[in-house]
Design an enzyme around this catalytic site. Sequence first.
Site, PDB file in Angstrom:
ATOM      1  N   VAL A 162      56.443  18.400  18.870  1.00 51.20           N
ATOM      2  CA  VAL A 162      56.203  19.830  19.228  1.00 51.20           C
ATOM      3  C   VAL A 162      55.596  20.246  21.029  1.00 51.20           C
ATOM      4  O   VAL A 162      54.912  20.073  21.276  1.00 51.20           O
ATOM      5  CB  VAL A 162      55.013  21.067  17.905  1.00 51.20           C
ATOM      6  CG1 VAL A 162      55.197  22.279  18.364  1.00 51.20           C
ATOM      7  CG2 VAL A 162      56.004  20.565  17.085  1.00 51.20           C
ATOM      8  N   LYS A 163      56.869  20.837  21.094  1.00 50.28           N
ATOM      9  CA  LYS A 163      56.258  21.454  22.836  1.00 50.28           C
ATOM     10  C   LYS A 163      55.561  22.704  23.134  1.00 50.28           C
ATOM     11  O   LYS A 163      55.890  24.144  22.641  1.00 50.28           O
ATOM     12  CB  LYS A 163      57.686  20.828  23.532  1.00 50.28           C
ATOM     13  CG  LYS A 163      57.929  20.763  24.903  1.00 50.28           C
ATOM     14  CD  LYS A 163      58.973  20.840  25.486  1.00 50.28           C
ATOM     15  CE  LYS A 163      59.043  20.472  26.876  1.00 50.28           C
ATOM     16  NZ  LYS A 163      60.408  20.358  27.662  1.00 50.28           N
ATOM     17  N   VAL A 164      54.437  22.294  23.761  1.00 44.94           N
ATOM     18  CA  VAL A 164      53.337  23.582  23.442  1.00 44.94           C
ATOM     19  C   VAL A 164      53.084  23.766  25.251  1.00 44.94           C
ATOM     20  O   VAL A 164      52.771  22.832  26.134  1.00 44.94           O
ATOM     21  CB  VAL A 164      52.525  23.692  22.838  1.00 44.94           C
ATOM     22  CG1 VAL A 164      51.474  24.040  22.918  1.00 44.94           C
ATOM     23  CG2 VAL A 164      53.177  22.825  21.381  1.00 44.94           C
TER      24      VAL A 164
END
Length: 227
Positions: A86-88
């Site tokens: 998950v790219k945050v």
Amino acid sequence: MKFFIDTANLDQITEAQDLGILDGVTTNPSLMAKEGITGDDAVNVHYKTICGIVDNNVSAEVIGTSFNEIIREGELLAALNPKIVVKVPMIKDGIKAIKHFSSKGIKTNCTLIFSAGQALLAAKAGASYVSPFLGRLDDISTDGIALIKEIRLIFDNYNYPTEILAASIRGPLHIVACAMAGADAITAPLHAITALLKHPITESGLATFLADYEKAGTRRDIIAVTS
Ligand code: G3P
């Protein structure tokens, strides 16, 4: 060093995977839009397709910017496939979300990193990766490779397991410089990765070898008989 390809283009992902050196894919909303992938359903289907092509991590970026939105989106993305990271974004609620995901065993990639302090905070929160953007720093006359070295020093000082994933790579020299600076991974467009193959003396040397082989004539027959 890990090699990721920074694209949502399936042909390019397949070509990089076929090279045998690919460790995964990174995407972002701009790269998805470039491929004409719009709407949550289409984006999710596309992520699943990418996961079917590559062996390892696929970074999928959340759109939400509040803690609750990031958590909701990130959990949905992570449920698509175990390869999803998950790219945050590097914002306050992003850091809180990274801490949450870390406690749940969900891998994260903290994106839009432009300073060592941001990388330190993301590592402290438990990010799996931080993504410093080299090219965009170069664009504003700032030394992106110096940033990689700073982050490397900090992470080594405290044995943070967070990996440095150098992003916004513009060419082969960026990749080599990242390797020398101790980046754990790079993510680059296909043209930057395949440019590593090329050297004019390799090309002229191979042309000479092949011309000499043609002159000698029978070597392929000898190999066929003895193998
Ligand atoms: O995916 C994040 C980063 O690699 C974007 O690169 O070329 O848009 O600065 P660029």
